[in-house]
Design a protein around this motif. Structure first.
Motif: not given
Length: 184
Positions: A55-65, A67-74
């Motif tokens: 669960r922690l691993s999945k949450m970490t991967v989802d959070r990184v995805k 943040l990457r999407h927000e960074l790309a948008a910005l």
């Protein structure tokens, strides 16, 4: 009963209850049952830890995805790609506001000057000099005060008369006589 350490009572295979059973935090029927209560199942703990890790691993991967999407948008936002355009737009807005302020202030000054000119003309129209030019006179009595009534002078008083083009001196003959000059 007052012991700070948790107490488990497990006398075992006894039909009757002991006093220890009544004051213990937990009562078990046998010592083996007490061990199961006190010590959790190692396999269950390992299974739970594995679930939490996944669960922690999945949450970490989802959070990184995310943040990457927000960074790309910005990073693709027009304001970051063309910062000078943003500055130029703000400068143009500032210039427009300054022009409007200048126009408004010039219009206000012109209105106030026009109003001041009208008031000045009105003051000139009612000024003592203009009144004298229309044929009126200012008459002062013996003490130099402006006369407002014929009853304020006596026969023989010296009067000073101010006209539009100069001053005259006169002496009263008969004050308080109406139509004195109409008889001639």
């Amino acid at each position: 009963f007052e012991c700070a350490t948790p107490v488990v009572s497990a006398v075992g295979h006894e039909i009757d209850f002991t006093i220890a059973d009544f004051v213990a935090d937990v009562r078990a029927a046998t010592p083996s049952a007490a061990m199961e209560i006190v010590l959790p199942d190692g396999a269950a703990i390992a299974h739970r830890l594995l679930q939490l890790e996944r669960r922690l691993s999945k949450m970490t991967v989802d959070r990184v995805k995310l943040l990457r999407h927000e960074l790309a948008a910005l990073s693709s936002h027009w304001a970051l790609r063309q910062p000078m355009h943003l500055v130029q737009t703000a400068a143009q807005t500032l210039d427009d506001l300054q022009a409007r302020l200048n126009d408004s202030s010039q219009s206000l000054v012109a209105d106030k000057q026009s109003q001041l000119h009208r008031f000045a003309e009105l003051l000139k129209a009612v000024s003592p000099e203009r009144i004298l030019q229309r044929g009126y006179a200012v008459v002062r009595g013996p003490k130099g005060l402006v006369l407002r009534s014929a009853s304020s002078v006596k026969p023989g008083d010296l009067l000073d008369i101010e006209l539009a083009d100069g001053n005259l001196s006169a002496r009263t003959v008969q004050p308080n006589t109406p139509d004195l000059f109409d008889e001639q």
